[in-house]
Design an enzyme around this catalytic site. Structure first.
Site, PDB file in Angstrom:
ATOM      1  N   GLU A  17      -5.410   1.397   2.032  1.00  0.00           N
ATOM      2  CA  GLU A  17      -5.244   0.168   2.815  1.00  0.00           C
ATOM      3  C   GLU A  17      -5.573   0.441   4.271  1.00  0.00           C
ATOM      4  OE1 GLU A  17      -3.079  -2.883   5.289  1.00  0.00           O
ATOM      5  OE2 GLU A  17      -2.945  -0.716   5.342  1.00  0.00           O
ATOM      6  N   GLU A  18      -5.116   1.584   4.758  1.00  0.00           N
ATOM      7  CA  GLU A  18      -5.231   1.882   6.193  1.00  0.00           C
ATOM      8  C   GLU A  18      -6.666   2.109   6.643  1.00  0.00           C
ATOM      9  OE1 GLU A  18      -2.953   1.246   8.059  1.00  0.00           O
ATOM     10  OE2 GLU A  18      -0.990   1.768   7.244  1.00  0.00           O
ATOM     11  N   ASP A  73       5.556   1.891   7.496  1.00  0.00           N
ATOM     12  CA  ASP A  73       4.204   1.434   7.122  1.00  0.00           C
ATOM     13  C   ASP A  73       3.547   2.441   6.194  1.00  0.00           C
ATOM     14  OD1 ASP A  73       1.722   0.293   6.979  1.00  0.00           O
ATOM     15  OD2 ASP A  73       1.168   0.710   9.050  1.00  0.00           O
ATOM     16  N   HIS A 128       1.868   3.400  13.237  1.00  0.00           N
ATOM     17  CA  HIS A 128       0.687   4.280  13.115  1.00  0.00           C
ATOM     18  C   HIS A 128       0.790   5.535  13.975  1.00  0.00           C
ATOM     19  CE1 HIS A 128      -2.310   1.206  11.210  1.00  0.00           C
ATOM     20  NE2 HIS A 128      -1.186   1.338  10.528  1.00  0.00           N
ATOM     21  N   ASP A 185       4.225  -5.239   3.281  1.00  0.00           N
ATOM     22  CA  ASP A 185       3.612  -4.236   4.157  1.00  0.00           C
ATOM     23  C   ASP A 185       4.402  -4.235   5.458  1.00  0.00           C
ATOM     24  OD1 ASP A 185       2.023  -2.489   5.520  1.00  0.00           O
ATOM     25  OD2 ASP A 185       0.185  -3.660   5.382  1.00  0.00           O
ATOM     26  N   HIS A 226       0.825  -1.215   0.000  1.00  0.00           N
ATOM     27  CA  HIS A 226       0.000   0.000   0.000  1.00  0.00           C
ATOM     28  C   HIS A 226       0.853   1.257   0.000  1.00  0.00           C
ATOM     29  CE1 HIS A 226       0.142   1.124   4.375  1.00  0.00           C
ATOM     30  NE2 HIS A 226       0.245  -0.154   4.588  1.00  0.00           N
TER      31      HIS A 226
HETATM   32 ZN   LIG Z   1      -0.656   0.347   8.665  1.00  0.00          ZN
END
Ligand SMILES: [Zn+2]
Length: 430
Positions: A293-294, A262, A396, A322, A250
């Site tokens: 994606e997130e 990420d 994140h 990922d 992603h």
């Molecule tokens: Zn992520």
């Protein structure tokens, strides 16, 4: 990688072939290196470019933001420059934004956003004032039996999707849902409900915040969900027909940070693969850079849904990347991926690696669902790594920056990917 559910880790199952490096391989001539080697310098160049984009665009590259648009431009520029045929695919998507930071008071304490709590993606907006009512982990409707209308439901993290708890809480009459979550000490990581417009304000709250049944909760969420579009990038090289070896990852970040591990790490790997294959492709290869994606694997699902049966069948394999440069990495291969692909990755990876059960936590799941053999590489998020510390303490969060990426691990993962794709493309070309 999305965090709607706890990752289940496979046993530590060190593998029989774990020690196998190239020199130990009985048939090294069967595993050709990529056309030219992938370098750390090349990988870092892409990561630095993505970080510059995030810094210039408000600290993020989430789908629907200027940071994502700039990421698409960067990726397409590198791919075209390396001689790949590039397609940009429009992807309809519910775009969610917080207009201002949420506020939360529990009992007598006013909590601090990000450090103590965070609103997950696709939470409804709302202003709520009511008593807290514990509801176990909220995965079952019965967990909410003690709840009265007007209560704020309060659950543990559990092992189900956030949307499931949200639906259960709403049906039971809750006015909001607070979910306990563990943190790395750097703040509450971004999570997503993965489903838009469930109609309930939701908040993820640090586990060690003192919160008791009956405490008065005052919560304000100022967020908006709008219908919009985002874009996948798909690049191909080699013959125009026949079976294709595919890899993807992603391109978006969470709204909470720049997303350099990420998933800048997966994107940098794919872009370096593109550069090394550019002049002399080993066969038909396709790379996918997925949007959204997130928020719930939006881009990869759209891509697979729009393929015809025939087009699906031509995808011989899909490798997912990922998070492949985690700072406290445990390099792993998907244990629930396709076995022959897993064996190939294991054979190519220079050093011991583990296995990880990924379920449907990333973009491979859409491919797997339609019968494409999938596998992938992963170095870890919040799971404990060496020294008991999280594999990526910046998962994140705003600190998911280039400074926190393990370049050595990333280089090994990228070289493994290039070799695997070269080998797969070569096999199918026969
Ligand atoms: Zn992520």
């Amino acid at each position: 990688r999305i965090a709607a559910r706890l990752l289940l880790l496979a046993g530590l199952a060190a593998l029989a072939l774990a020690a196998g490096c190239d020199s130990d391989d009985p048939k090294p001539e069967r595993l050709p290196p990529p056309p030219r080697p992938i370098t750390e310098r090349g990988l870092v160049e892409h990561l630095a470019a993505l970080e510059r984009i995030a810094v210039a665009e408000g600290g993020e590259r989430a789908a629907g933001t200027p940071g994502y648009t700039a990421s698409v431009q960067y990726a397409t520029g590198v791919l075209r420059g390396a001689g790949w045929r590039v397609r940009v695919q429009e992807v309809p998507m519910a775009l969610w934004r917080e207009r201002s930071l949420a506020t939360l008071t529990v009992g007598a304490s006013t909590l601090e956003p990000i450090r103590d709590f965070r609103v997950p993606g696709y939470s409804a907006a709302g202003r709520v004032d009511g008593p807290l009512r514990a509801a176990d982990d909220g995965c079952q409707a019965a967990d909410f039996e003690g709840l009265s209308p007007g209560n704020v439901a309060f659950t543990g993290f559990g092992n189900c999707f956030l949307w499931r708890k949200t639906v259960n809480a709403r049906r039971a009459g809750a006015t909001a849902l607070a979910v306990q979550t563990s943190t790395s000490g750097r703040g509450v990581a971004f999570a997503t409900l993965a489903v838009a417009r469930l109609g309930l304000p939701v908040v993820m709250m640090r586990k060690d915040v003192a919160a008791r049944d009956g405490d008065r909760v005052q919560l304000t969420v100022n967020a908006v969900t709008t219908a919009g579009t985002t874009r996948n990038v798909i690049a191909e090289i080699g013959p125009a027909s026949g079976p294709v070896a595919m890899a993807g990852g992603h391109l978006d970040s969470v709204p909470a940070g720049p997303g350099i591990n990420d998933n800048g790490s997966g994107v940098a790997t794919l872009l370096e693969v593109a550069r090394t294959f550019g002049p002399r492709p080993p066969g038909r290869v396709r790379l996918g850079f997925w949007a959204g994606e997130e928020e719930g694997l939006v881009g990869s699902r759209r891509y697979v849904r729009e393929l015809s049966e025939d087009e699906r069948r031509t995808i011989a394999t899909y490798l997912n990347l990922d998070m492949v440069g985690s700072p406290n990495a445990v390099p792993a291969i998907y244990s629930d991926g396709e076995r022959a692909l897993g064996r190939l990755l294991r054979k190519l990876y220079p050093g011991p690696e583990r296995e990880v059960l990924t379920g449907n936590r990333s973009d491979h799941s859409a491919f797997e669902r339609v019968g494409v053999p999938v596998n992938g590489l992963y170095t870890g998020a919040t799971e404990p790594g060496p020294g008991g510390r999280p594999r990526d303490p910046c998962y994140h969060l705003p600190c998911d920056t280039l400074a926190h990426v393990d370049r050595d691990v990333l280089l090994r993962m990228a070289r493994t990917t290039a070799r695997a794709l070269a080998e797969l493309a070569r096999r199918q070309a026969k």
